[in-house]
Design an enzyme around this catalytic site. Structure first.
Site, PDB file in Angstrom:
ATOM      1  N   HIS A 130       0.855  -1.197   0.000  1.00 42.22           N
ATOM      2  CA  HIS A 130       0.000   0.000   0.000  1.00 42.22           C
ATOM      3  C   HIS A 130       0.882   1.234   0.000  1.00 42.22           C
ATOM      4  O   HIS A 130       2.083   1.145   0.292  1.00 42.22           O
ATOM      5  CB  HIS A 130      -0.873   0.021   1.267  1.00 42.22           C
ATOM      6  CG  HIS A 130      -0.030   0.199   2.484  1.00 42.22           C
ATOM      7  ND1 HIS A 130       0.611  -0.860   3.103  1.00 42.22           N
ATOM      8  CD2 HIS A 130       0.352   1.310   3.165  1.00 42.22           C
ATOM      9  CE1 HIS A 130       1.328  -0.408   4.111  1.00 42.22           C
ATOM     10  NE2 HIS A 130       1.200   0.920   4.170  1.00 42.22           N
ATOM     11  N   HIS A 174       5.637   6.240  -0.849  1.00 40.30           N
ATOM     12  CA  HIS A 174       6.370   5.000  -1.132  1.00 40.30           C
ATOM     13  C   HIS A 174       5.526   3.789  -0.773  1.00 40.30           C
ATOM     14  O   HIS A 174       4.593   3.883   0.033  1.00 40.30           O
ATOM     15  CB  HIS A 174       7.675   4.959  -0.328  1.00 40.30           C
ATOM     16  CG  HIS A 174       7.466   4.832   1.152  1.00 40.30           C
ATOM     17  ND1 HIS A 174       7.085   5.891   1.945  1.00 40.30           N
ATOM     18  CD2 HIS A 174       7.551   3.753   1.987  1.00 40.30           C
ATOM     19  CE1 HIS A 174       6.969   5.484   3.199  1.00 40.30           C
ATOM     20  NE2 HIS A 174       7.232   4.188   3.255  1.00 40.30           N
TER      21      HIS A 174
HETATM   22  P1  2AM Z   1       6.399   2.241   6.288  1.00 43.12           P
HETATM   23  O1  2AM Z   1       5.845   1.255   5.319  1.00 43.12           O
HETATM   24  O2  2AM Z   1       7.408   3.171   5.685  1.00 43.12           O
HETATM   25  O3  2AM Z   1       6.918   1.560   7.546  1.00 43.12           O
HETATM   26  C1  2AM Z   1       1.248   1.236   8.458  1.00 43.12           C
HETATM   27  O4  2AM Z   1       2.158   0.966   9.461  1.00 43.12           O
HETATM   28  C2  2AM Z   1       1.778   2.286   7.517  1.00 43.12           C
HETATM   29  O5  2AM Z   1       2.047   3.487   8.244  1.00 43.12           O
HETATM   30  C3  2AM Z   1       3.089   1.939   6.822  1.00 43.12           C
HETATM   31  O6  2AM Z   1       2.989   2.379   5.492  1.00 43.12           O
HETATM   32  C4  2AM Z   1       4.145   2.700   7.556  1.00 43.12           C
HETATM   33  O7  2AM Z   1       5.185   3.166   6.735  1.00 43.12           O
HETATM   34  C5  2AM Z   1       3.357   3.905   8.024  1.00 43.12           C
HETATM   35  N1  2AM Z   1       3.926   4.436   9.281  1.00 43.12           N
HETATM   36  C6  2AM Z   1       4.138   3.762  10.424  1.00 43.12           C
HETATM   37  N2  2AM Z   1       4.629   4.596  11.366  1.00 43.12           N
HETATM   38  C7  2AM Z   1       4.718   5.825  10.803  1.00 43.12           C
HETATM   39  C8  2AM Z   1       5.144   7.099  11.252  1.00 43.12           C
HETATM   40  N3  2AM Z   1       5.568   7.297  12.494  1.00 43.12           N
HETATM   41  N4  2AM Z   1       5.091   8.125  10.386  1.00 43.12           N
HETATM   42  C9  2AM Z   1       4.643   7.947   9.118  1.00 43.12           C
HETATM   43  N5  2AM Z   1       4.225   6.763   8.638  1.00 43.12           N
HETATM   44  C10 2AM Z   1       4.269   5.715   9.455  1.00 43.12           C
END
Ligand code: 2AM
Length: 176
Positions: free
Chosen positions: A43, A125
């Site tokens: 996603h 991303h």
């Molecule tokens: P990531 O894939 O780069 O880890 C569910 O966890 C989604 O939220 C994931 O896409 C994750 O990104 C994102 N996510 C988790 N913690 C976050 C944070 N503190 N700030 C922004 N995005 C976050």
């Protein structure tokens, strides 16, 4: 009393593109380069909300439902690695205006509702591999994926028995 949930707004991918990405990943990265994200979990996060109470969730849903903007096409034509978060990702060299507009709106609404505010700037991303501890060779994407985006969703992140699962709670179509 109902419990808070860990929520985020995100774009999903059509099944066909999901499968193409999985095949490309399998062919492009060595086993052990990192922990592959399950196909169904691929996603693009628009706004990470952290722990959200049922009242805040209702307010956020109502605001999301009032967003009016047309759909757009997202071109996935870039890949890279963030060593700090140990993530290998797929992204876009040129984020479409519609994507930035949607993410900015959802992030602003979340901030106004007093949600957790991510210190991370918006870097659109799709995480492909997690726990990529050392630098991995990033091949240029073999082709461009054009993703038609006609809506966005609210997801809950569940962690149980060592696995993360994302459950779509609501979906909104992009229309003017
Ligand atoms: P990531 O894939 O780069 O880890 C569910 O966890 C989604 O939220 C994931 O896409 C994750 O990104 C994102 N996510 C988790 N913690 C976050 C944070 N503190 N700030 C922004 N995005 C976050």
């Amino acid at each position: 009393m109902s419990e808070s949930k860990q929520l985020f707004f995100a774009l999903s991918l059509p099944d066909e593109i999901q499968q193409q990405i999985i095949s490309w990943r399998a062919a492009s990265f060595a086993d052990g380069a990192g922990r592959p994200v399950a196909a169904a979990n691929l996603h693009l996060t628009l706004a990470f909300l952290g722990e959200v109470s049922p009242e805040k969730q209702r307010a956020l849903s109502a605001m999301a439902g009032r967003i009016r903007q047309p759909g757009f096409t997202l071109t996935l034509d870039d890949a890279g690695q963030w060593l700090r978060s140990r993530v290998v990702w797929l992204g876009t060299r040129q984020p479409p205006r519609g994507l930035l507009q949607l993410a900015n709106m959802l992030r602003a609404q979340a901030a106004r509702s007093g949600c957790y505010q991510s210190p991370r700037p918006f870097h659109p991303h799709i995480t492909l591999l997690r726990d990529a501890a050392s630098a991995v060779a990033i091949p240029p994407p073999g082709f461009r994926w054009s993703v038609p985006v006609s809506g966005f969703s609210l997801y809950q992140s569940h962690f149980a028995r060592g696995r993360t699962r994302y459950v779509q709670l609501e979906h909104w179509s992009l229309t003017e």
